[in-house]
Motif scaffolding. Structure first.
Motif, PDB file in Angstrom:
ATOM      1  N   LEU A 167     -13.048  -7.077   6.361  1.00 28.83           N
ATOM      2  CA  LEU A 167     -11.783  -7.487   7.090  1.00 28.83           C
ATOM      3  C   LEU A 167     -10.586  -6.678   6.522  1.00 28.83           C
ATOM      4  O   LEU A 167      -9.560  -6.154   6.743  1.00 28.83           O
ATOM      5  CB  LEU A 167     -11.571  -8.834   7.370  1.00 28.83           C
ATOM      6  CG  LEU A 167     -12.409  -9.504   8.281  1.00 28.83           C
ATOM      7  CD1 LEU A 167     -12.198 -11.115   8.110  1.00 28.83           C
ATOM      8  CD2 LEU A 167     -12.183  -9.148   9.621  1.00 28.83           C
ATOM      9  N   CYS A 168     -10.577  -6.971   5.073  1.00 28.94           N
ATOM     10  CA  CYS A 168      -9.469  -6.309   4.399  1.00 28.94           C
ATOM     11  C   CYS A 168      -9.288  -4.871   4.210  1.00 28.94           C
ATOM     12  O   CYS A 168      -8.280  -4.210   4.197  1.00 28.94           O
ATOM     13  CB  CYS A 168      -9.471  -7.001   3.035  1.00 28.94           C
ATOM     14  SG  CYS A 168      -8.566  -8.682   2.933  1.00 28.94           S
ATOM     15  N   ALA A 169     -10.547  -4.338   4.054  1.00 29.51           N
ATOM     16  CA  ALA A 169     -10.733  -3.009   3.691  1.00 29.51           C
ATOM     17  C   ALA A 169     -10.514  -2.112   5.049  1.00 29.51           C
ATOM     18  O   ALA A 169      -9.876  -0.970   4.830  1.00 29.51           O
ATOM     19  CB  ALA A 169     -11.946  -2.464   3.129  1.00 29.51           C
ATOM     20  N   TYR A 170     -11.023  -2.514   6.027  1.00 34.47           N
ATOM     21  CA  TYR A 170     -10.875  -1.649   7.265  1.00 34.47           C
ATOM     22  C   TYR A 170      -9.729  -2.207   8.384  1.00 34.47           C
ATOM     23  O   TYR A 170      -9.478  -1.098   8.994  1.00 34.47           O
ATOM     24  CB  TYR A 170     -12.239  -1.813   7.962  1.00 34.47           C
ATOM     25  CG  TYR A 170     -13.308  -1.089   7.197  1.00 34.47           C
ATOM     26  CD1 TYR A 170     -13.504   0.357   7.425  1.00 34.47           C
ATOM     27  CD2 TYR A 170     -14.225  -1.498   6.410  1.00 34.47           C
ATOM     28  CE1 TYR A 170     -14.461   1.219   6.674  1.00 34.47           C
ATOM     29  CE2 TYR A 170     -15.148  -0.881   5.653  1.00 34.47           C
ATOM     30  CZ  TYR A 170     -15.266   0.383   5.763  1.00 34.47           C
ATOM     31  OH  TYR A 170     -16.373   1.251   5.236  1.00 34.47           O
ATOM     32  N   ILE A 171      -9.436  -3.441   8.120  1.00 35.07           N
ATOM     33  CA  ILE A 171      -8.250  -3.593   9.513  1.00 35.07           C
ATOM     34  C   ILE A 171      -6.941  -3.717   8.838  1.00 35.07           C
ATOM     35  O   ILE A 171      -6.152  -3.331   9.234  1.00 35.07           O
ATOM     36  CB  ILE A 171      -8.859  -5.116   9.980  1.00 35.07           C
ATOM     37  CG1 ILE A 171     -10.387  -4.874  10.789  1.00 35.07           C
ATOM     38  CG2 ILE A 171      -7.969  -5.699  10.893  1.00 35.07           C
ATOM     39  CD1 ILE A 171     -10.800  -6.309  11.273  1.00 35.07           C
ATOM     40  N   THR A 200      -2.364  -8.269   9.820  1.00 31.07           N
ATOM     41  CA  THR A 200      -2.497  -8.817   8.272  1.00 31.07           C
ATOM     42  C   THR A 200      -2.550 -10.311   8.624  1.00 31.07           C
ATOM     43  O   THR A 200      -3.331 -11.135   7.841  1.00 31.07           O
ATOM     44  CB  THR A 200      -1.113  -8.427   7.680  1.00 31.07           C
ATOM     45  OG1 THR A 200      -0.958  -7.172   7.741  1.00 31.07           O
ATOM     46  CG2 THR A 200      -1.292  -9.202   6.322  1.00 31.07           C
ATOM     47  N   LEU A 201      -1.819 -11.111   9.476  1.00 27.15           N
ATOM     48  CA  LEU A 201      -2.007 -12.375   9.747  1.00 27.15           C
ATOM     49  C   LEU A 201      -3.382 -12.846  10.030  1.00 27.15           C
ATOM     50  O   LEU A 201      -4.283 -13.716   9.338  1.00 27.15           O
ATOM     51  CB  LEU A 201      -0.920 -12.815  10.785  1.00 27.15           C
ATOM     52  CG  LEU A 201      -1.159 -14.214  11.224  1.00 27.15           C
ATOM     53  CD1 LEU A 201      -0.766 -15.308   9.998  1.00 27.15           C
ATOM     54  CD2 LEU A 201      -0.227 -14.664  12.477  1.00 27.15           C
ATOM     55  N   PHE A 202      -4.014 -12.110  11.097  1.00 31.02           N
ATOM     56  CA  PHE A 202      -5.284 -12.384  11.477  1.00 31.02           C
ATOM     57  C   PHE A 202      -6.356 -12.006  10.147  1.00 31.02           C
ATOM     58  O   PHE A 202      -7.087 -13.247   9.973  1.00 31.02           O
ATOM     59  CB  PHE A 202      -5.809 -11.410  12.337  1.00 31.02           C
ATOM     60  CG  PHE A 202      -7.318 -11.367  12.843  1.00 31.02           C
ATOM     61  CD1 PHE A 202      -7.716 -12.473  13.707  1.00 31.02           C
ATOM     62  CD2 PHE A 202      -8.086 -10.507  12.313  1.00 31.02           C
ATOM     63  CE1 PHE A 202      -8.947 -12.463  14.014  1.00 31.02           C
ATOM     64  CE2 PHE A 202      -9.574 -10.524  12.497  1.00 31.02           C
ATOM     65  CZ  PHE A 202      -9.830 -11.519  13.403  1.00 31.02           C
ATOM     66  N   VAL A 203      -6.336 -11.225   9.572  1.00 30.36           N
ATOM     67  CA  VAL A 203      -7.221 -10.784   8.226  1.00 30.36           C
ATOM     68  C   VAL A 203      -6.857 -11.937   7.046  1.00 30.36           C
ATOM     69  O   VAL A 203      -7.890 -12.347   6.525  1.00 30.36           O
ATOM     70  CB  VAL A 203      -7.113  -9.706   7.678  1.00 30.36           C
ATOM     71  CG1 VAL A 203      -7.744  -9.228   6.373  1.00 30.36           C
ATOM     72  CG2 VAL A 203      -7.507  -8.678   8.805  1.00 30.36           C
ATOM     73  N   ALA A 229       4.679 -16.798   6.207  1.00 30.78           N
ATOM     74  CA  ALA A 229       5.893 -15.588   6.437  1.00 30.78           C
ATOM     75  C   ALA A 229       5.317 -14.830   7.777  1.00 30.78           C
ATOM     76  O   ALA A 229       6.424 -14.238   8.369  1.00 30.78           O
ATOM     77  CB  ALA A 229       5.731 -14.924   5.294  1.00 30.78           C
ATOM     78  N   CYS A 230       4.124 -14.331   7.506  1.00 26.67           N
ATOM     79  CA  CYS A 230       3.723 -13.583   9.029  1.00 26.67           C
ATOM     80  C   CYS A 230       3.755 -14.370  10.346  1.00 26.67           C
ATOM     81  O   CYS A 230       4.342 -13.782  11.272  1.00 26.67           O
ATOM     82  CB  CYS A 230       2.012 -13.244   8.674  1.00 26.67           C
ATOM     83  SG  CYS A 230       1.707 -12.351   7.611  1.00 26.67           S
ATOM     84  N   ILE A 231       3.646 -15.842  10.375  1.00 22.71           N
ATOM     85  CA  ILE A 231       3.818 -16.433  11.586  1.00 22.71           C
ATOM     86  C   ILE A 231       5.335 -16.442  11.805  1.00 22.71           C
ATOM     87  O   ILE A 231       5.815 -16.319  13.215  1.00 22.71           O
ATOM     88  CB  ILE A 231       3.431 -17.676  11.367  1.00 22.71           C
ATOM     89  CG1 ILE A 231       1.743 -17.971  11.343  1.00 22.71           C
ATOM     90  CG2 ILE A 231       3.949 -18.750  12.429  1.00 22.71           C
ATOM     91  CD1 ILE A 231       1.214 -19.238  10.782  1.00 22.71           C
ATOM     92  N   ALA A 232       6.192 -16.534  10.590  1.00 21.03           N
ATOM     93  CA  ALA A 232       7.732 -16.455  11.169  1.00 21.03           C
ATOM     94  C   ALA A 232       8.081 -15.128  11.625  1.00 21.03           C
ATOM     95  O   ALA A 232       8.859 -15.090  12.355  1.00 21.03           O
ATOM     96  CB  ALA A 232       8.357 -17.046   9.728  1.00 21.03           C
ATOM     97  N   ASN A 233       7.517 -14.017  10.984  1.00 28.08           N
ATOM     98  CA  ASN A 233       7.899 -13.006  11.320  1.00 28.08           C
ATOM     99  C   ASN A 233       7.411 -12.464  12.876  1.00 28.08           C
ATOM    100  O   ASN A 233       8.350 -11.836  13.668  1.00 28.08           O
ATOM    101  CB  ASN A 233       7.225 -11.800  10.430  1.00 28.08           C
ATOM    102  CG  ASN A 233       7.536 -10.260  10.811  1.00 28.08           C
ATOM    103  OD1 ASN A 233       8.481  -9.896  10.749  1.00 28.08           O
ATOM    104  ND2 ASN A 233       6.882  -9.517  11.444  1.00 28.08           N
ATOM    105  N   LEU A 234       6.283 -12.944  13.122  1.00 34.96           N
ATOM    106  CA  LEU A 234       5.818 -12.830  14.718  1.00 34.96           C
ATOM    107  C   LEU A 234       6.820 -13.592  15.645  1.00 34.96           C
ATOM    108  O   LEU A 234       6.984 -12.976  16.774  1.00 34.96           O
ATOM    109  CB  LEU A 234       4.369 -13.398  14.820  1.00 34.96           C
ATOM    110  CG  LEU A 234       3.632 -13.091  15.974  1.00 34.96           C
ATOM    111  CD1 LEU A 234       3.566 -11.448  16.127  1.00 34.96           C
ATOM    112  CD2 LEU A 234       2.339 -13.728  16.055  1.00 34.96           C
TER     113      LEU A 234
END
Length: 774
Positions: A167-171, A200-203, A229-234
């Protein structure tokens, strides 16, 4: 000064003469127009900054995010007070202002709810996946199938680790690591690529679940801060045309200033969700994450963390009935040591001071080794995603061998006589007394630490009234193993927090000191474990107030406040004499141009004009389209000074600053004139302020989207309606130290430097990249 486009760190100044452009610029522009007209382009020249041959650019132009090279941009926190903005502000009714305020609080509520749900989701799956694995191993060990237990432990850990690594390396490579340094850099004004993207949030969520359940010596607390932070940004994107979320109210949030406040709330909510510490979350955002703060943000952040606490409490009560599988008793961290004896003597203070000193030494050495390991891993990670996955697999195998192999070195200990038979040895996945390979009525103390979730291992170390539960050799082996595994695990391609490894290592040597003191101390060994964890946290992360409150909220023991404060202050003081905090080191290692709150000592010997160089690219108030296109193609500057010149004004004078993104929108609208005349009224009727609002996730108008014909290149466009007429300016003789502090405290991206002596030939502006010099 421009802390703007990090991918293009030019420092420019030019004497402004009658036309506003020097001869070299005009000749370059003619060549550019000819290329546009003939349909050809010189890609190399277009990528090069204007007049690069005049000087050597020695500054860094890239940063590493998740081992991926990417350009760095700044965020525009300053309010652009141009005519369109002023018109929009004057036109706002009271009901619209009320809607804006209500929407701010609504988004804060949503951030709290969603971050709380994300925390529950992560804990639910970590506890169930890890619990299933531990139950399987326990059953195999009870049936004397020791080798199969090793195979099951290693294979399950390896499978989960590879899932997280893929997940981290490819997505989303930006999801690797803690995420706190990236959030800290964003709130400092650094817009690195993809650090808050939906992928980034998903992974971050699923990678954290797989990584923690795989038995790595990592925590989910740092990733939870990044998740919040990702949720707030979304939520703060201001709507999306792609998904038909273009509610009129959402357009108010299409600016970096409001998004910054929401992401600060999200970071605080992440800490509250990870530790069930709402006040600690607010203080963490204030002390460590945010670079700019104000009282209104404090109140909104506190509201967000309170919402998180309510959501977590509701799910804890729901899961205590057993309706959440193996999740319920553990998961949402709460290490209650309130039952321990809290009295302490003067002699105990000496032990606390000793813990603070060794915590500072161990913490600074930990940071030093983490820095070296990260530099080594970056060489491996740069070779491609498959090497990232292989590195994760290797660390997973090593961790599995340690967690399953080291308990064999420990001797079996008879169960305490005061415990009932069903409590020792422990039946199930967690507990203080793991049977492992021991006969009936005995337990393996090292297995009780290794073959548990990290949260349950901390509970065992913090447990009170169990001074004889762990041997000194067990605590020493566990400390060395966790210390080393925590260092080599951080930096691999999985979401990994540092809080839990640091707490585990600190608690182990704290409990070791408590056992050594024995009857000489009035403090319980569980409290010594807490103080050891506090000392190691202070030595690595260099936070004081927020860590103190988080630990007190975690342990439900306010009476330990003086000792926790003392040990944190000592450990931080000792560690600061060796190196920086771990997050500061990682920010620097990633190449993120973080701007400190204080000026560097050498800046006191310089003035603002010492750090500017030329040539500066300026525009006239009414500028030729070809000149603008030429400057946009040959530079990546984010802002350009606008100079009013005769016959519009008696003498050249600074009109203001125009942003690159605003120029692109204006050029796309094609409100051009054939003569060099003021046409601001037509532009004001054609455009509204929200047309120039910043698009979410960098999806605004790009230079490639413009379709300017050859005849339009010779036409003119009035820049006055979109020019910020009140830019921050300083005189050229201002101390660079003062300019740097002003730049940082006002959250600027641009700072205009003007001459001390006015005049046509002496007037100049400068765009200096202060982050480069600091």
């Amino acid at each position: 000064m421009d802390h703007g486009s990090r991918g293009d760190r030019e420092e420019n100044d030019i004497e402004v003469e009658g036309g506003g452009h020097n001869g070299s610029f005009e000749s370059e522009r003619r060549k550019f127009v000819e290329r546009m007209g003939s349909g050809t382009s010189e890609d190399h020249n277009l990528r090069e900054p204007l007049l690069l041959k005049c000087r050597t650019n020695t500054t860094s132009q890239i940063a590493i995010v998740g081992a991926n090279i990417c350009p760095i941009e700044s965020l525009d926190y300053e309010i652009v007070e141009n005519e369109l903005f002023k018109q929009d502000w004057r036109a706002r009714r009271k009901v619209e202002i009320f809607q804006y305020v209500v929407l701010k609080w609504t988004l804060a509520l949503l951030i709290g709810v969603l971050t709380g749900l994300a925390a529950v989701f992560c804990n639910f799956f970590v506890e169930n996946i890890a619990g299933f694995k531990l139950l399987l191993i326990n059953n195999l060990m009870l049936n004397d199938r020791h080798f199969m237990g090793f195979v099951a432990n290693t294979s399950i850990n390896l499978g989960l680790a590879i899932l997280a690594a893929i997940l981290c390396a490819y997505i989303a490579p930006a999801a690797a690591g803690s995420g706190i340094p990236e959030v800290k850099a964003y709130l400092n004004g650094i817009d690195a690529h993809s650090i808050l993207a939906p992928s980034t949030l998903f992974v971050k969520i699923f990678g954290s679940i797989f990584g923690v359940a795989a038995g790595f010596v990592v925590g989910k607390e740092g990733p939870m801060v990044h998740t919040g932070a990702c949720i707030a940004n979304l939520l703060g994107q201001g709507g999306s045309k792609k998904y038909h979320l273009t509610w009129r109210w959402l357009r108010y949030f299409k600016n970096d200033r409001d998004r910054r406040d929401l992401i600060t709330c999200g970071a605080a909510a992440g800490v509250a969700g990870a530790f069930r510490a709402p006040v600690g979350g607010v203080l963490f955002a204030l002390e460590e994450a945010a670079s700019w703060w104000r009282s209104a943000l404090l109140w909104r952040t506190f509201f967000t963390t309170a919402v998180v606490a309510v959501v977590l409490r509701g799910f804890i009560e729901f899961c205590r009935s057993g309706r959440c599988g193996l999740f319920g008793q553990g998961g949402l961290i709460m290490f209650d040591v309130n039952s321990a004896k809290n009295s302490y003597s003067s002699a105990d203070l000496l032990a606390v001071i000793f813990l603070g000193v060794i915590g500072g030494i161990f913490g600074s050495f930990y940071n030093y080794l983490v820095d070296k390991v990260l530099r080594t891993y970056s060489i491996i990670n740069e070779r491609g995603p498959i090497f990232k996955v292989l590195l994760v697999a290797a660390v997973s195998l090593l961790t599995s061998c340690c967690s399953y192999g080291l308990p064999w070195l420990s001797h079996c200990i008879p169960c305490p006589s005061y415990l009932e038979a069903d409590r020792c040895p422990t039946v199930g996945r967690s507990g203080n007394y793991k049977n492992f390979q021991c006969p009936a009525g005995h337990y393996n103390d090292l297995a009780s630490l290794f073959l548990n979730t990290n949260d349950d291992a901390i509970r065992n170390l913090f447990s009170s009234g169990t001074s004889k539960e762990f041997h000194l050799s067990t605590l020493l082996v566990f400390f060395v193993a966790i210390y080393c595994l925590g260092i080599i695990t951080y930096g691999i391609a999985v979401p990994s927090g540092l809080f839990i490894p640091v707490i585990l290592a600190g608690a182990s040597y704290g409990r070791l000191v408590g056992n050594l003191l024995g009857a000489l101390s009035d403090l319980d060994t569980g409290l010594f474990a807490l103080l050891g964890a506090a000392s190691f946290l202070g030595g690595t992360m260099r936070m004081t107030v927020s860590l103190c409150v988080i630990l007190l909220e975690l342990t439900n023991n306010l009476l330990m406040l003086p000792l926790v404060m003392l040990v944190l202050l000592i450990s931080k003081t000792v560690a600061d004499s060796f190196n920086q905090g771990v997050y500061d080191q990682i920010v620097k290692l990633k190449g993120l141009p973080y701007l400190e709150a204080h000026a560097e000592p050498y800046m006191k010997n310089l003035v603002a004009s010492d750090v500017v160089s030329g040539p500066l690219i300026t525009f006239s108030g009414v500028e030729k389209v070809g000149n603008i296109m030429h400057a946009l193609h040959l530079t990546r500057h984010n802002g350009f000074p606008v100079i009013d010149e005769p016959p519009l004004t008696p003498a050249p004078e600074l009109c203001g600053l125009v942003l690159r993104s605003h120029l692109l929108v204006l050029l796309k609208g094609k409100k051009f004139t054939k003569q060099k005349t003021m046409a601001g009224s037509d532009i004001m009727r054609r455009f509204k302020a929200h047309d120039f609002a910043k698009a979410g996730s960098g999806k605004g108008v790009k230079l490639e989207d413009l379709d300017i014909k050859e005849e339009e290149m010779e036409m003119f466009v009035d820049l006055h309606p979109i020019t910020n007429t009140s830019p921050y300016t300083v005189v050229e003789t201002m101390s660079l130290a003062k300019a740097a502090v002003l730049f940082r405290q006002l959250a600027l991206r641009h700072l205009c430097v003007v001459p001390k002596t006015p005049g046509v030939r002496l007037f100049c502006l400068a765009h200096a990249h202060l982050r480069t010099h600091s």
